[in-house]
Structure formats: structure tokens, C-alpha cells
Design a protein around this motif. Structure first.
Motif, PDB file in Angstrom:
ATOM      1  N   SER A   9      17.450   9.147  -2.593  1.00 14.01           N
ATOM      2  CA  SER A   9      17.002  10.440  -2.055  1.00 14.01           C
ATOM      3  C   SER A   9      18.024  11.530  -2.348  1.00 14.01           C
ATOM      4  O   SER A   9      17.682  12.688  -2.545  1.00 14.01           O
ATOM      5  CB  SER A   9      16.780  10.331  -0.562  1.00 14.01           C
ATOM      6  OG  SER A   9      17.996  10.429   0.123  1.00 14.01           O
ATOM      7  N   ARG A  18      19.934  11.687  -5.094  1.00 10.70           N
ATOM      8  CA  ARG A  18      19.950  12.039  -6.521  1.00 10.70           C
ATOM      9  C   ARG A  18      18.620  12.559  -7.019  1.00 10.70           C
ATOM     10  O   ARG A  18      18.567  13.421  -7.879  1.00 10.70           O
ATOM     11  CB  ARG A  18      20.334  10.802  -7.341  1.00 10.70           C
ATOM     12  CG  ARG A  18      21.753  10.409  -7.079  1.00 10.70           C
ATOM     13  CD  ARG A  18      22.182   9.307  -7.992  1.00 10.70           C
ATOM     14  NE  ARG A  18      23.550   8.927  -7.648  1.00 10.70           N
ATOM     15  CZ  ARG A  18      24.289   8.131  -8.376  1.00 10.70           C
ATOM     16  NH1 ARG A  18      23.785   7.610  -9.466  1.00 10.70           N
ATOM     17  NH2 ARG A  18      25.501   7.829  -8.014  1.00 10.70           N
ATOM     18  N   ARG A  69       0.810  -1.207   0.000  1.00  9.63           N
ATOM     19  CA  ARG A  69       0.000   0.000   0.000  1.00  9.63           C
ATOM     20  C   ARG A  69       0.847   1.262   0.000  1.00  9.63           C
ATOM     21  O   ARG A  69       0.525   2.226  -0.679  1.00  9.63           O
ATOM     22  CB  ARG A  69      -0.897  -0.029   1.241  1.00  9.63           C
ATOM     23  CG  ARG A  69      -1.728   1.204   1.470  1.00  9.63           C
ATOM     24  CD  ARG A  69      -2.884   1.235   0.481  1.00  9.63           C
ATOM     25  NE  ARG A  69      -3.801   2.305   0.814  1.00  9.63           N
ATOM     26  CZ  ARG A  69      -3.644   3.558   0.413  1.00  9.63           C
ATOM     27  NH1 ARG A  69      -2.601   3.881  -0.295  1.00  9.63           N
ATOM     28  NH2 ARG A  69      -4.526   4.467   0.738  1.00  9.63           N
ATOM     29  N   ARG A  70       1.934   1.267   0.782  1.00  6.51           N
ATOM     30  CA  ARG A  70       2.725   2.472   0.942  1.00  6.51           C
ATOM     31  C   ARG A  70       3.554   2.736  -0.303  1.00  6.51           C
ATOM     32  O   ARG A  70       3.965   1.794  -0.986  1.00  6.51           O
ATOM     33  CB  ARG A  70       3.637   2.350   2.167  1.00  6.51           C
ATOM     34  CG  ARG A  70       2.902   2.342   3.478  1.00  6.51           C
ATOM     35  CD  ARG A  70       2.008   3.534   3.577  1.00  6.51           C
ATOM     36  NE  ARG A  70       1.493   3.694   4.910  1.00  6.51           N
ATOM     37  CZ  ARG A  70       1.884   4.673   5.729  1.00  6.51           C
ATOM     38  NH1 ARG A  70       2.780   5.520   5.351  1.00  6.51           N
ATOM     39  NH2 ARG A  70       1.343   4.773   6.919  1.00  6.51           N
ATOM     40  N   THR A  71       3.813   4.011  -0.580  1.00  6.11           N
ATOM     41  CA  THR A  71       4.668   4.342  -1.711  1.00  6.11           C
ATOM     42  C   THR A  71       6.008   4.900  -1.259  1.00  6.11           C
ATOM     43  O   THR A  71       6.869   5.173  -2.083  1.00  6.11           O
ATOM     44  CB  THR A  71       3.977   5.365  -2.622  1.00  6.11           C
ATOM     45  OG1 THR A  71       3.626   6.488  -1.825  1.00  6.11           O
ATOM     46  CG2 THR A  71       2.729   4.783  -3.226  1.00  6.11           C
ATOM     47  N   ASN A  72       6.176   5.073   0.069  1.00  7.73           N
ATOM     48  CA  ASN A  72       7.459   5.519   0.601  1.00  7.73           C
ATOM     49  C   ASN A  72       8.391   4.313   0.707  1.00  7.73           C
ATOM     50  O   ASN A  72       8.017   3.278   1.258  1.00  7.73           O
ATOM     51  CB  ASN A  72       7.220   6.147   1.981  1.00  7.73           C
ATOM     52  CG  ASN A  72       8.448   6.793   2.541  1.00  7.73           C
ATOM     53  OD1 ASN A  72       9.495   6.169   2.591  1.00  7.73           O
ATOM     54  ND2 ASN A  72       8.335   8.022   2.970  1.00  7.73           N
ATOM     55  N   ASP A  78       6.509   5.722  -6.599  1.00  2.47           N
ATOM     56  CA  ASP A  78       5.716   6.041  -7.784  1.00  2.47           C
ATOM     57  C   ASP A  78       6.462   6.991  -8.712  1.00  2.47           C
ATOM     58  O   ASP A  78       6.174   7.057  -9.904  1.00  2.47           O
ATOM     59  CB  ASP A  78       4.383   6.678  -7.378  1.00  2.47           C
ATOM     60  CG  ASP A  78       3.380   5.630  -6.954  1.00  2.47           C
ATOM     61  OD1 ASP A  78       3.671   4.445  -7.140  1.00  2.47           O
ATOM     62  OD2 ASP A  78       2.324   6.004  -6.432  1.00  2.47           O
ATOM     63  N   ASP A 118      15.824  13.453  -4.978  1.00  2.00           N
ATOM     64  CA  ASP A 118      15.115  14.324  -4.048  1.00  2.00           C
ATOM     65  C   ASP A 118      13.757  13.766  -3.619  1.00  2.00           C
ATOM     66  O   ASP A 118      12.925  14.487  -3.106  1.00  2.00           O
ATOM     67  CB  ASP A 118      14.933  15.724  -4.635  1.00  2.00           C
ATOM     68  CG  ASP A 118      15.433  16.775  -3.667  1.00  2.00           C
ATOM     69  OD1 ASP A 118      16.306  16.428  -2.851  1.00  2.00           O
ATOM     70  OD2 ASP A 118      14.954  17.905  -3.717  1.00  2.00           O
ATOM     71  N   THR A 119      13.507  12.497  -3.873  1.00  2.00           N
ATOM     72  CA  THR A 119      12.278  11.868  -3.400  1.00  2.00           C
ATOM     73  C   THR A 119      12.551  10.388  -3.195  1.00  2.00           C
ATOM     74  O   THR A 119      13.459   9.825  -3.819  1.00  2.00           O
ATOM     75  CB  THR A 119      11.128  12.051  -4.398  1.00  2.00           C
ATOM     76  OG1 THR A 119       9.980  11.361  -3.902  1.00  2.00           O
ATOM     77  CG2 THR A 119      11.473  11.495  -5.761  1.00  2.00           C
ATOM     78  N   ILE A 120      11.800   9.761  -2.257  1.00  6.21           N
ATOM     79  CA  ILE A 120      11.902   8.312  -2.128  1.00  6.21           C
ATOM     80  C   ILE A 120      10.531   7.684  -2.349  1.00  6.21           C
ATOM     81  O   ILE A 120      10.260   6.576  -1.926  1.00  6.21           O
ATOM     82  CB  ILE A 120      12.497   7.878  -0.776  1.00  6.21           C
ATOM     83  CG1 ILE A 120      11.770   8.532   0.389  1.00  6.21           C
ATOM     84  CG2 ILE A 120      13.955   8.178  -0.699  1.00  6.21           C
ATOM     85  CD1 ILE A 120      12.187   7.972   1.729  1.00  6.21           C
ATOM     86  N   ASP A 121       9.647   8.433  -3.048  1.00 11.36           N
ATOM     87  CA  ASP A 121       8.340   7.894  -3.404  1.00 11.36           C
ATOM     88  C   ASP A 121       8.513   6.961  -4.598  1.00 11.36           C
ATOM     89  O   ASP A 121       8.968   7.389  -5.661  1.00 11.36           O
ATOM     90  CB  ASP A 121       7.390   9.047  -3.758  1.00 11.36           C
ATOM     91  CG  ASP A 121       5.954   8.591  -3.767  1.00 11.36           C
ATOM     92  OD1 ASP A 121       5.707   7.495  -4.301  1.00 11.36           O
ATOM     93  OD2 ASP A 121       5.095   9.316  -3.254  1.00 11.36           O
ATOM     94  N   VAL A 124      18.001   3.477  -0.626  1.00 10.16           N
ATOM     95  CA  VAL A 124      17.077   4.576  -0.350  1.00 10.16           C
ATOM     96  C   VAL A 124      17.848   5.886  -0.204  1.00 10.16           C
ATOM     97  O   VAL A 124      17.449   6.933  -0.734  1.00 10.16           O
ATOM     98  CB  VAL A 124      16.258   4.278   0.925  1.00 10.16           C
ATOM     99  CG1 VAL A 124      15.517   5.515   1.389  1.00 10.16           C
ATOM    100  CG2 VAL A 124      15.287   3.155   0.673  1.00 10.16           C
ATOM    101  N   ILE A 125      18.999   5.825   0.484  1.00 10.75           N
ATOM    102  CA  ILE A 125      19.774   7.047   0.722  1.00 10.75           C
ATOM    103  C   ILE A 125      20.318   7.605  -0.598  1.00 10.75           C
ATOM    104  O   ILE A 125      20.225   8.816  -0.849  1.00 10.75           O
ATOM    105  CB  ILE A 125      20.906   6.777   1.734  1.00 10.75           C
ATOM    106  CG1 ILE A 125      20.303   6.585   3.115  1.00 10.75           C
ATOM    107  CG2 ILE A 125      21.900   7.922   1.766  1.00 10.75           C
ATOM    108  CD1 ILE A 125      21.271   6.111   4.145  1.00 10.75           C
ATOM    109  N   ILE A 177      11.055   3.646   2.464  1.00  7.42           N
ATOM    110  CA  ILE A 177      11.395   3.185   3.815  1.00  7.42           C
ATOM    111  C   ILE A 177      10.217   2.426   4.426  1.00  7.42           C
ATOM    112  O   ILE A 177      10.397   1.407   5.105  1.00  7.42           O
ATOM    113  CB  ILE A 177      11.817   4.376   4.695  1.00  7.42           C
ATOM    114  CG1 ILE A 177      13.093   5.009   4.140  1.00  7.42           C
ATOM    115  CG2 ILE A 177      12.066   3.942   6.117  1.00  7.42           C
ATOM    116  CD1 ILE A 177      13.556   6.218   4.901  1.00  7.42           C
ATOM    117  N   MET A 178       8.986   2.888   4.154  1.00  5.83           N
ATOM    118  CA  MET A 178       7.809   2.184   4.676  1.00  5.83           C
ATOM    119  C   MET A 178       7.690   0.793   4.061  1.00  5.83           C
ATOM    120  O   MET A 178       7.303  -0.161   4.739  1.00  5.83           O
ATOM    121  CB  MET A 178       6.531   2.969   4.386  1.00  5.83           C
ATOM    122  CG  MET A 178       6.365   4.237   5.165  1.00  5.83           C
ATOM    123  SD  MET A 178       6.400   3.995   6.946  1.00  5.83           S
ATOM    124  CE  MET A 178       5.080   2.840   7.155  1.00  5.83           C
TER     125      MET A 178
END
Lengths: 173, 108
Positions: B92, B94, B29-32, B101, B96-99, B88-89, B34-35
């Protein structure tokens, strides 16, 4: 109803509540906090199963090390908000693909598992408790599973080097 | 017998199944990013509960084979968390988002 059963029910309800809060957290730091709670609850379940070595490892490695890594990742990626569509029920019903389908599939999986569990005859009583549970784990680990143990150590080394190489900045090279 | 005698095996199995399904829901369900990793950790923990419960209730030779398997799952989960969060790092840094989608460079 014995006192052990009451303790088990309270523990598992607390663990599942913490897991539920991970799934529905608005802030990613709250999710990390409740994830640590879930790990501690699982360690308590291991204690109830008389796997005290594994419970100690669970507390040290999951509630300690993995949580520290997760918190560092949150800090370095500078994402305070979870940043995604928060799973409210109305919201989940409105967007069919990103809300409804995961909910349906995970609930269906749980129902299927529950039906098959209730349908299966399980051994009713626990086997005799080990006197020394650490020895009880160590004997098969270092005798019949010695080769997988070494492979796991190589895997951890590869993961360590991989994480360092991945997160190194380009101008350091 | 004292100890786990008050709790039947199916109690542990149901708790583990519920935890696995919550983890699967989080990962789907999550798009983050890390989640999603947190959901995977929840699923791996549920599998470990199952393995330890079976090693307690199903008699097998000498030694607790189920607990040995749970230790291997722990090692693999630690490696997965280290490499996944490193990815993830850098994402983020390169993008600027970890979404997930919005991370669709290699989508056809």
C-alpha cells in the motif's frame, strides 16, 4: 433436546452469522469487527469441547493480538472501503469469473463435506472429560512434540524479524 | 456424562465445514488483500475447531494430541498474519492500492 444442545446451536448460529458478515462486509472495519466476533464464538466452542486452555489462548491471541494487527494494517494502508466488487447476488451472477465461480466452488465443497460426514459412522459419545485440561495438553506438547514446539518458536522469531525488516522504510537504512 | 454429551461430533464438524467454506469464499471472492487474509484466518479457525472436536471424541492414549496440533496451527497462523499484513503495508505504501487485481507486476 438438552440445554447443552440448545446452547451449542445458538452459539454456532451466531458464529456462522458473524463469519457470513465478514464475507459480505462493505467496510473493511466492519469485517474486522465481525471477524473478532467469529473468533470469540470459536473460543466459546472450545469451551464447550472442554478445551479451556485453548479457548483462553484463542481469546488472547486471535481476538486480541491478531485483531490488533489487522486493525493496525487497515489504519496504515488507509483503506476504509473494502474497495472491491461487493458480493451482491445479482452482481455475482453477472460477472461469471469473479463472482460465480468462488460461490459455486465453496458451496460444492460444503455439500461434498456434508454428504461424506453424514455417510461416516462417528464415535457417538465423548471420551472421559479431563480433570486438568491444561496438563492434558502440556504433557504431549513437552514430551513427544518437544521438537515441533522448538521449531514453532524459531518460526515465530523469523516471522517477527521478517515483519520488522519488510515494513522498515528505505531512508532508515 | 455432563458437558459435551448433548452435542454429537457431527454438529461440530458441520459448523467447522460451514465456517471453512465461508472463509474459502471470502479468500476467493474478495480482491482486497486484507479481506483475503481474513478469509484465510477463518479457514484456519475452522480447522482448529475440527482438531479440538476430534481430540474430544476420539480416544487416543494419554493427552490431547488434537489440542496440541491446534496450538501449532495457532502459532503458524500468527506468523502468517504478521508477515502477510507487513506485506500489505509495504504494497500500500508503494503502489497506493491493496487490490490484488492491480498487483500484477510479476504476471507473465
Amino acid at each position: 433436546m438438552t440445554s447443552t444442545l440448545v446452547i451449542f446451536i445458538v452459539l454456532s448460529l451466531l458464529t456462522l452469522y458473524a463469519a457470513y458478515r465478514v464475507a459480505t462486509a462493505h467496510l473493511i472495519t466492519h469485517a474486522a469487527l465481525f471477524l473478532a466476533g467469529t473468533f470469540a464464538g470459536v473460543a466459546a466452542l472450545f469451551f464447550m469441547l472442554q478445551a479451556d486452555f485453548l479457548a483462553a489462548v484463542q481469546l488472547l491471541l486471535y481476538a486480541g493480538a491478531v485483531m490488533a494487527v489487522v486493525v493496525f494494517a487497515i489504519m496504515l494502508s488507509q483503506m476504509r472501503e473494502a474497495g472491491d466488487h461487493v458480493p451482491r447476488w445479482v452482481d455475482a451472477l453477472r460477472s461469471p469469473f469473479f463472482g460465480f465461480l468462488p460461490l459455486i466452488s465453496s458451496v460444492a465443497l460444503f455439500v461434498i463435506l456434508l454428504i461424506s460426514y453424514l455417510d461416516t459412522p462417528w464415535p457417538s459419545s465423548a471420551t472421559a472429560a479431563a480433570v486438568n485440561s491444561t496438563r492434558y495438553v502440556a504433557v504431549p506438547l513437552f514430551q513427544s512434540y518437544a521438537l515441533p514446539f522448538e521449531v514453532a518458536s524459531v518460526l515465530l522469531l523469523a516471522a517477527l524479524i521478517g515483519a520488522i525488516v519488510l515494513t522498515r522504510r528505505e531512508d532508515d537504512r | 456424562m455432563p458437558g459435551a454429551s448433548g452435542v454429537p461430533l457431527i454438529g461440530y464438524l458441520i459448523v467447522a465445514a460451514a465456517m471453512f467454506c465461508i472463509g474459502a469464499f471470502t479468500a476467493l471472492r474478495r480482491t482486497n488483500a486484507i479481506m483475503i487474509l481474513m478469509g484465510i484466518e477463518l479457514m484456519l479457525n475452522a480447522v482448529n475447531v475440527n482438531l479440538v472436536a476430534f481430540s474430544r471424541f476420539v480416544p487416543a492414549g494419554n493427552g490431547a494430541r488434537g489440542q496440541v496440533f491446534a496450538l501449532f496451527v495457532l502459532a503458524v497462523a500468527a506468523a502468517e498474519a504478521a508477515v502477510g499484513l507487513a506485506m500489505v503495508i509495504i504494497v500500500s505504501r508503494r503502489r497506493d492500492t491493496i487490490d490484488v487485481d492491480h498487483i500484477n507486476l510479476m504476471r507473465g
